[in-house]
Design an enzyme around this catalytic site. Structure first.
Site, PDB file in Angstrom:
ATOM      1  N   ASP A  31      41.984  40.010  34.834  1.00 14.12           N
ATOM      2  CA  ASP A  31      42.716  41.008  36.452  1.00 14.12           C
ATOM      3  C   ASP A  31      41.259  41.763  37.184  1.00 14.12           C
ATOM      4  OD1 ASP A  31      45.353  43.042  36.966  1.00 14.12           O
ATOM      5  OD2 ASP A  31      43.196  44.108  37.542  1.00 14.12           O
ATOM      6  N   ILE A  32      41.892  41.090  38.699  1.00 13.11           N
ATOM      7  CA  ILE A  32      41.054  41.766  39.934  1.00 13.11           C
ATOM      8  C   ILE A  32      40.745  43.013  39.646  1.00 13.11           C
ATOM      9  CG2 ILE A  32      40.250  41.345  42.237  1.00 13.11           C
ATOM     10  CD1 ILE A  32      41.522  39.255  42.054  1.00 13.11           C
ATOM     11  N   GLU A  83      47.794  39.466  41.461  1.00 10.56           N
ATOM     12  CA  GLU A  83      46.154  39.455  41.049  1.00 10.56           C
ATOM     13  C   GLU A  83      45.556  39.333  39.597  1.00 10.56           C
ATOM     14  OE1 GLU A  83      46.862  44.457  40.947  1.00 10.56           O
ATOM     15  OE2 GLU A  83      47.654  42.397  41.432  1.00 10.56           O
TER      16      GLU A  83
END
Length: 338
Positions: free
Chosen positions: A183-184, A227
């Protein structure tokens, strides 16, 4: 539709050297490349050496006749056999029916009518090449349905298919299966600061970085949603998956994509890692859930790191409960907290 047959390869299999020689000379004058097989066994070997566009096959040959050659080729090529045009002196209904049942697409009788042969050869080669083009187009179309249009990595549909496929293989062959969910970090803040177009470019760059960290053909990077990215690692233990996760986290950090509103002012990712030996009393969703829990831990511990959990087999006491599991966390952090 114009067709160019100068590069077409035809395999001629006939035990009669005179007929074989006549066929070869005629086809070469028509511009084809010809490979000669003096008997059925040679035809089988030469087919896979040259992968011809057409097979001209004599029905009656000693030891292995044309019917048996066609039958074996059908089995060995699994539906991709080039068209077979049988040359035969047999015109009885039984022989004709047998020929078409085993995959012969057409036949010519002896003595050969050269004008008829010429037209049937041209038609079958054209048909074969059009079928190859259609198969390739369908394959490309299928690939497009499995690729995320923005990031050009595999999409969620491919993730679901591939996870199920490798879960089944791991269960049959008793091989571990690992999953990394990435996950960003602070991506909403990135979008709020730079705008959604810049956010899309950030997703593309992260997808590229993750893909460059994966070297084995069986490992795939997918866009899981928003994301989040997921990396499926077949035949990979938890230890191997943590090595890859560390590589992913480090690679994104070292790329140094600016993110002024983030604590370290650069784009980073958090990873949740899970590994399991697939079993009948687990579901693939158990692996996804565990990786997601590990991701939650990574974020809770400060982000820009991975956390790893191994899905343990149930104990004998737990075995009576379907899907029972225990999780023993193995933690790893790129940025250890003080």
């Amino acid at each position: 539709m114009a067709a160019h047959f100068d590069s077409a390869v035809i395999l001629v299999a006939d035990d009669d050297p005179f007929i074989r020689h006549m066929l070869t000379r005629y086809l070469q004058r028509e511009g084809y490349q010809v490979v000669e097989a003096p008997h059925g066994e040679a035809a089988l070997d030469l087919y896979f050496c040259h992968l011809p566009d057409l097979v001209l096959l004599d029905a009656l040959m000693p030891v292995v006749d044309g019917f048996e050659v066609c039958r074996r080729l059908q089995t060995l090529t699994q539906g991709t056999l080039a068209p077979v045009l049988m040359i035969t002196g047999l015109e009885d209904e039984k022989s004709v029916d047998q020929a078409f049942e085993i995959g012969v697409v057409d036949y010519v009788t002896k003595p050969i009518n050269w004008a008829v042969l010429r037209q049937r050869v041209r038609r079958l080669i054209l048909q074969h090449r059009l079928e190859i083009q259609l198969r390739e187009a369908n394959y490309q179309l299928q690939q497009l349905t499995l690729i995320d249009s923005l990031t050009q990595v595999a999409n969620r549909r491919r993730f679901d298919e591939y996870l199920l496929q490798e879960w089944g293989r791991g269960g049959r062959e008793q091989l571990p299966l690992s999953l990394v969910i990435c996950d960003i970090d602070h991506f909403k803040a990135y979008n709020d600061h730079y705008g959604h177009q810049a956010g899309d470019r950030c997703l593309q760059e992260v997808a590229k970085i993750l893909s460059q960290c994966i070297s084995r053909p069986a490992d795939i990077v997918t866009r899981y949603g928003g994301e989040e990215f997921a990396v499926i690692l077949p035949n990979t233990s938890l230890e191997g998956a943590t090595v890859i996760s560390q590589r992913l986290v480090t690679a994104v950090q070292q790329r140094g994509l600016p993110h002024p509103t983030a604590p370290r002012a650069i784009v980073t990712i958090s990873c949740g890692v899970a590994s399991v030996l697939p079993r009948a009393d687990y579901l693939p969703s158990d692996l996804v859930f565990t990786a997601d829990q590990a991701l939650y831990q990574a974020k809770a511990q400060g982000r820009n790191q991975y956390q790893a959990i191994y899905v343990m087999p149930p104990s004998p006491r737990q075995a009576c409960d379907a899907g029972a599991m225990s999780a023993a966390p193995i933690l790893g952090s790129l940025w250890p907290e003080a």
